[in-house]
Design a protein around this motif. Structure first.
Motif, PDB file in Angstrom:
ATOM      1  N   MET A   1      -8.911  -0.966   2.444  1.00  0.00           N
ATOM      2  CA  MET A   1      -9.251  -2.201   3.150  1.00  0.00           C
ATOM      3  C   MET A   1     -10.752  -2.333   3.336  1.00  0.00           C
ATOM      4  O   MET A   1     -11.470  -1.344   3.433  1.00  0.00           O
TER       5      MET A   1
ATOM      6  N   ALA B   1       3.301   5.322   7.231  1.00  0.00           N
ATOM      7  CA  ALA B   1       2.869   4.092   6.559  1.00  0.00           C
ATOM      8  C   ALA B   1       2.317   3.079   7.556  1.00  0.00           C
ATOM      9  O   ALA B   1       1.389   2.341   7.243  1.00  0.00           O
ATOM     10  N   PHE B   2       2.886   3.019   8.755  1.00  0.00           N
ATOM     11  CA  PHE B   2       2.472   2.025   9.747  1.00  0.00           C
ATOM     12  C   PHE B   2       2.185   2.732  11.079  1.00  0.00           C
ATOM     13  O   PHE B   2       3.057   2.804  11.955  1.00  0.00           O
ATOM     14  N   PRO B   3       0.960   3.254  11.239  1.00  0.00           N
ATOM     15  CA  PRO B   3       0.690   4.077  12.428  1.00  0.00           C
ATOM     16  C   PRO B   3       0.856   3.331  13.739  1.00  0.00           C
ATOM     17  O   PRO B   3       1.359   3.894  14.719  1.00  0.00           O
TER      18      PRO B   3
ATOM     19  N   HIS C   1      -9.878   7.897   4.896  1.00  0.00           N
ATOM     20  CA  HIS C   1      -9.656   6.729   5.743  1.00  0.00           C
ATOM     21  C   HIS C   1      -8.741   7.099   6.898  1.00  0.00           C
ATOM     22  O   HIS C   1      -7.661   7.653   6.695  1.00  0.00           O
TER      23      HIS C   1
ATOM     24  N   PRO D   1      -6.840   5.525  10.476  1.00  0.00           N
ATOM     25  CA  PRO D   1      -6.540   4.290  11.208  1.00  0.00           C
ATOM     26  C   PRO D   1      -7.196   4.314  12.589  1.00  0.00           C
ATOM     27  O   PRO D   1      -7.372   5.375  13.178  1.00  0.00           O
ATOM     28  N   SER D   2      -7.551   3.143  13.100  1.00  0.00           N
ATOM     29  CA  SER D   2      -8.135   3.055  14.434  1.00  0.00           C
ATOM     30  C   SER D   2      -7.040   3.006  15.485  1.00  0.00           C
ATOM     31  O   SER D   2      -5.946   2.501  15.242  1.00  0.00           O
TER      32      SER D   2
ATOM     33  N   ALA E   1      -1.493  -8.352  15.509  1.00  0.00           N
ATOM     34  CA  ALA E   1      -1.709  -8.940  14.187  1.00  0.00           C
ATOM     35  C   ALA E   1      -3.155  -9.399  14.035  1.00  0.00           C
ATOM     36  O   ALA E   1      -3.752  -9.284  12.964  1.00  0.00           O
TER      37      ALA E   1
ATOM     38  N   PRO F   1      -6.307  -4.076  10.956  1.00  0.00           N
ATOM     39  CA  PRO F   1      -5.989  -2.652  10.926  1.00  0.00           C
ATOM     40  C   PRO F   1      -7.151  -1.764  11.383  1.00  0.00           C
ATOM     41  O   PRO F   1      -6.929  -0.682  11.896  1.00  0.00           O
TER      42      PRO F   1
ATOM     43  N   MET G   1      -0.197  -5.302   8.735  1.00  0.00           N
ATOM     44  CA  MET G   1       0.186  -4.311   9.730  1.00  0.00           C
ATOM     45  C   MET G   1      -0.148  -2.902   9.243  1.00  0.00           C
ATOM     46  O   MET G   1      -0.482  -2.024  10.022  1.00  0.00           O
ATOM     47  N   SER G   2      -0.054  -2.702   7.926  1.00  0.00           N
ATOM     48  CA  SER G   2      -0.343  -1.373   7.403  1.00  0.00           C
ATOM     49  C   SER G   2      -1.788  -1.016   7.661  1.00  0.00           C
ATOM     50  O   SER G   2      -2.693  -1.782   7.357  1.00  0.00           O
ATOM     51  N   ASP G   3      -2.020   0.158   8.265  1.00  0.00           N
ATOM     52  CA  ASP G   3      -3.381   0.554   8.567  1.00  0.00           C
ATOM     53  C   ASP G   3      -3.995   1.318   7.415  1.00  0.00           C
ATOM     54  O   ASP G   3      -5.166   1.659   7.440  1.00  0.00           O
ATOM     55  N   HIS G   4      -3.210   1.652   6.422  1.00  0.00           N
ATOM     56  CA  HIS G   4      -3.763   2.356   5.283  1.00  0.00           C
ATOM     57  C   HIS G   4      -4.132   1.358   4.211  1.00  0.00           C
ATOM     58  O   HIS G   4      -3.571   0.282   4.132  1.00  0.00           O
ATOM     59  N   ALA G   5      -5.076   1.768   3.402  1.00  0.00           N
ATOM     60  CA  ALA G   5      -5.572   0.860   2.391  1.00  0.00           C
ATOM     61  C   ALA G   5      -4.404   0.263   1.617  1.00  0.00           C
ATOM     62  O   ALA G   5      -3.629   0.977   0.991  1.00  0.00           O
ATOM     63  N   ALA G   6      -4.267  -1.065   1.692  1.00  0.00           N
ATOM     64  CA  ALA G   6      -3.121  -1.721   1.087  1.00  0.00           C
ATOM     65  C   ALA G   6      -3.140  -1.578  -0.425  1.00  0.00           C
ATOM     66  O   ALA G   6      -2.117  -1.596  -1.078  1.00  0.00           O
TER      67      ALA G   6
ATOM     68  N   HIS H   1       3.662  -1.038   0.813  1.00  0.00           N
ATOM     69  CA  HIS H   1       4.333  -0.656   2.067  1.00  0.00           C
ATOM     70  C   HIS H   1       4.987  -1.863   2.730  1.00  0.00           C
ATOM     71  O   HIS H   1       6.130  -1.818   3.171  1.00  0.00           O
TER      72      HIS H   1
ATOM     73  N   ARG I   1      -8.397 -14.784   6.392  1.00  0.00           N
ATOM     74  CA  ARG I   1      -7.555 -13.590   6.483  1.00  0.00           C
ATOM     75  C   ARG I   1      -6.668 -13.414   5.252  1.00  0.00           C
ATOM     76  O   ARG I   1      -6.170 -12.320   4.998  1.00  0.00           O
TER      77      ARG I   1
END
Lengths: 679, 218
Positions: free
Chosen positions: A1, A123-125, A601, A603-604, A652, A656, B1-6, B16, B168
């Motif tokens: 990202m 996958a979704f922290p 990377h 996540p925050s 939302a 991220p 929503m995914s916090d990892h690099a999409a 994901h 966005r």
């Protein structure tokens, strides 16, 4: 990202200027202290929190069990009233299943799955944090019913109009963990306020909303774990190289996402009956209470496997480690787990043999129930095959695992007896059934989870639990458990009914009930000692090396405690039991050229999962208060939903986030990973 | 929503977000499956539908306005068509086309919801309530739950429409977000096809159907 590239890689996020989210709000960035624990998105910390809360609720459920056993120690005892007794067995079952065992399993899922598959997080922290806090707040909402019950008994509410107008004043759930309709529902015609007469008070409303919220937590966590396991495996970690615990997590998560919708709908229907005078289970207007039983057990039977499969996965990791042998018949164990998952959906009516289903369905469900014993038996033979000829080392986790096999098997044997419908008709609603499922859930699941705790605690905290105390506790648990539940087989066959708060002398039940009660206290002391030992270890235990058991899977290749980024470089796997092979002359665990000074990377952290979950807490408290008729409680429900949606919306909008965390540079791999690793 | 690099490669090659949406929809199948089963079980048990406040037995077929429901079903189907166009446009980076199509989806979704509100009011005035019959309970809860799904979808698409102005939705991540919303929308549409068939259309078959005998025209 794109967010990742804003800043240079750092060793600690606090070196960076405070991070602002996409809408300009400040994001939390502490990695220690209370702020960190409330906003963390690290799967390891979330796992620890899951475990801590689950163990607390486990002890609470244990206290409720001891109240039940104390009441039953002697005939016509008056230790607690019939009403309190009903509340105790209801909350004991509900607490142990939804607040004890499932979250403790989730603690293992969280801590272990990313480490076992070579990933840096789930996958979704943030969704993971949301699952945790939704579980905690759902549990609090459910147990808030006790506060109202105590208030009722102490007379706090006497002066309030809403209290004086209540028909039923049972504030804690008292319908059993299955809350059968029509007892939990309504009868007669709804009045102008859309309320039909009910059999029970707001305890049932607490139960309905509490289970509904806990279901949200379980569903969200399961979606997250399936995606993590399918999508985030390290290079070379094919499905048939996954550690068995991860496999069982996958099967369990699939069971949850397919079983929980049934109870969700059933709870919605029951709630509509109670709140809006609907007729789903109202016999006066043609509703069929039997439908509740079907919907409940379509969820309820897979739930049994949701409870036991994680424990089976744990034992499947421990036995090979302490037998110095690979798991015997790995593919068969995996397929048996999957077959149990499928068949688990096809046996629900064996809970309903006495309801008059008719000969064809009864025979079919009998047969299917006998069939599900086959994959279970296959697993037991595989575990025995694993120990067979191995160099067995006795440690607390190994002793508990052996106890698991033996006790779970006994529970399985009485289970096969239940599968024969004519025999089951005799055993229905007797203590024989209580003995059966406690052998499966205590002798099986609790021993398995305790084995897992003693096995992975050195990895989680880098400290070794005291072995002597662990042996004493394990001995007390196994001995006390058999003393408590063994006699119940006899009591059940001698006719003692379940869920009855007392019994008369002269039926020949007195002696064995007293024995069972003493056994229950021994079991309780054992569990408390085992947990106290772990709590002491977490803070003060002796430090130990990173791989004290000479174990087999990737998490043991990491330092203890595990650093925030998990793997400094993404591992490359060439075989099953990769870490054991790496140490003992097999293919080496390779490493990708990532991490190091360039960083990985991360996540925050975020407040939003906690905020959204807090909305559920408000809803969970306000819905039963609305049912009590407390003024303005309806607005509290609306504001709770508002907080929930606000949390999700800000979640939302905040984006991220994330930053680059420096990891130790790669050390040259002794041998390059074989070409097959890239498969 | 995914916090990892999409954009990071995944083991299955599926993003994901797309995978978790498929899993959610699988779970939602069981959810609607349970609701629809409840409706059908009771429908088989109580063939006459419901009894109104005056004690008259009422047949559902006289209550239903099949022309209106067919119209709203058609509208929802066409909204799926526009949704597919919106997803395709976003994949090609044609933001203006995306906005046009997604506005169409939102409008059609609102028309569908409007028809449902009208239908509920109409049925309620004719005496079908959630309290007076099992049919009322199962009908309103099943179709109402579906309507809630549609409403959430409309809300989601409105947010995506606004996000298309804030930047966005740029690049692969944006197209993915739209595609995931599209999956949800198509699923809700498919569920309605099943509900329309088993709740509405089947009432017109059999001895009590408009092609059978014995339907009192009250």
């Amino acid at each position: 990202m794109a967010h990742a590239a804003h800043h240079a890689p750092v060793a600690d996020k606090t070196e960076l200027p405070p991070e602002r989210s996409d809408i300009g709000l400040l994001r939390p960035d502490r990695t220690t202290g209370l702020l960190d624990w409330l906003t963390t998105v690290d799967h390891k910390k979330i796992g620890i929190l899951y475990g801590a809360f689950a163990m607390l609720f486990f002890l609470l459920g244990g206290v409720e069990a001891l109240a039940i056993r104390t009441q039953l120690a002697a005939p016509e005892n008056a230790f607690i009233s019939a009403r309190t007794y009903n509340q105790m067995f209801t909350m004991h079952g509900t607490t142990m299943i939804f607040l004890g065992v499932m979250p403790l399993s989730a603690a293992f899922f969280n801590f272990l799955v990313p480490l076992q598959i070579g990933a840096r997080d789930v996958a979704f922290p943030r969704l993971n944090a949301f699952s945790l806090w939704t579980f905690v707040f759902g549990a609090l909402a459910l147990n808030a019913s006790w506060v109202f019950e105590v208030g009722h008994l102490a007379g706090w509410f006497r002066d309030f109009a809403w209290y004086q107008s209540l028909t039923y004043t049972d504030f804690a759930p008292a319908n059993g963990w299955f809350s059968y309709a029509p007892l939990s529902g309504t009868f007669g015609q709804a009045d102008a306020a859309l309320h039909a007469p009910r059999f029970t008070g707001v305890g049932t409303d607490f139960w309905i909303i509490g289970i509904q919220i806990l279901g949200v937590a379980s569903l969200a966590a399961s979606f997250n774990f399936i995606v993590t396991i399918l999508n985030m495996r390290a290079p070379g970690m094919t499905m048939m190289r996954l550690p068995v615990f991860t496999w069982m997590t996958l099967v369990t998560a699939f069971l949850i996402i397919f079983a929980f919708p049934a109870i969700t709908v059933a709870l919605i229907q029951l709630m509509f009956d109670r709140t809006f005078g609907a007729n789903f289970f109202n016999p006066t207007n043609g509703g069929q209470p039997i439908l509740w039983q079907h919907l409940f057990w379509i969820f309820g039977h897979p739930e049994v496997y949701i409870l036991v499969l994680p424990a089976m996965g744990i034992v499947s990791e421990i036995l090979p480690t302490f037998s110095k042998k690979p798991l015997f018949g790995y593919p068969i164990i995996v397929f048996s787990g999957a077959v149990i998952g499928f068949l688990g959906f096809a046996v629900w009516s064996h809970h309903m043999f006495t309801t008059g289903l008719g000969p064809i369905p009864t025979a079919a469900f009998s047969l299917l129930t006998m069939a599900i014993a086959v994959p279970t038996g296959v697993k037991i033979f595989n575990w025995i095959g694993t120990i067979w000829g191995g160099r067995v080392r006795f440690t607390p986790p190994m002793v508990l695992s052996l106890g698991f096999i033996w006790m779970f098997m006994l529970g399985g044997f009485s289970g096969i007896m239940h599968s024969a419908a004519p025999a089951d008709a005799q055993q229905q609603d007797t203590y024989f059934v209580v003995a059966h499922f406690h052998y499966v859930l205590v002798g099986g699941v609790l021993l398995g989870l305790m084995a897992g705790l003693y096995f992975w605690f050195p990895k989680i905290f880098g400290r070794m639990p005291n072995a002597t105390v662990a042996y004493v506790a394990s001995g007390l648990v196994i001995f006390g458990f058999n003393m408590a539940f063994g006699p119940m087989h006899y009591l059940g066959l001698a006719g003692q009914p379940r869920r009855t708060h007392t019994y008369q002398a002269g039926y020949g039940w007195e002696d064995w009930n007293l024995v069972a009660t003493i056994g229950a206290f021994v079991l309780g002391i054992g569990v408390f000692l085992a947990f106290a030992n772990l709590a002491w270890t977490a803070f003060r235990g002796r430090r130990c090396e990173s791989d004290p058991w000479d174990a087999r899977t990737l998490e043991w290749s990491l330092p203890s405690p595990v650093p925030a980024y998990n793997f400094a470089q993404t591992p490359v796997v060439a075989t099953r039991d990769a870490w054991f092979a790496h140490k003992h002359g097999g293919p080496k665990v390779g490493a990708l050229d990532d991490g190091g000074p360039a960083g990985v990377h991360m996540p925050s952290q975020s407040w939003m999962p906690l905020l959204a979950s807090a909305g559920f807490l408000i809803v969970g408290l306000a819905v039963p208060m609305m049912a009590m008729g407390i003024p303005h409680a309806g607005w509290a429900v609306v504001s709770g939903l508002g907080v929930l949606f606000l949390g999700i919306w800000l979640w939302a909008l905040e984006g991220p986030g994330g930053y680059q965390l420096v990891t130790p540079a790669a050390t040259p791999s002794p041998a390059p990973a074989p070409a097959e690793a890239a498969r | 929503m995914s916090d990892h690099a999409a954009a990071a490669p995944t083991s299955t090659g599926i993003d994901h977000k797309k995978l978790i949406m498929w899993l959610f929809l699988a779970s939602d199948c069981m959810f609607f499956g349970t609701l629809i089963s409840t409706h059908l079980l009771y429908r088989k048990l109580y063939p006459t539908g419901f009894t109104d406040a005056e004690g008259h037995e009422r047949f559902i077929q006289n209550l239903f306005d099949i022309e209106l429901t067919s119209f709203s079903t058609f509208i929802l189907l066409m909204s799926s068509f526009l949704m597919a166009l919106a997803v395709s446009a976003m994949h090609k980076g044609q933001v203006a086309s995306f906005r046009r199509n997604v506005l169409g989806v939102i409008a059609f979704g609102l028309v569908f919801l409007g028809c449902q509100v009208y239908e509920f009011t109409h049925f309620w005035q004719k005496g079908l309530t959630i309290q007076n019959s099992v049919f009322g309970s199962t009908f309103y809860v099943l179709t109402g739950t579906h309507g809630t799904h549609v409403a959430i979808g409309v809300l989601w698409l409105i947010l995506l429409y606004f996000y298309s102005f804030t930047g966005r939705l740029r690049g692969h991540g944006g197209a993915l977000d739209v595609e995931v919303a599209g999956l949800y929308w198509h699923f809700v549409d498919i569920v309605w096809i099943i509900i329309f068939t088993v709740v509405y259309l089947v009432e017109y078959l059999g001895p009590n159907g408009i092609w059978g005998a014995g339907l009192p025209l009250s």
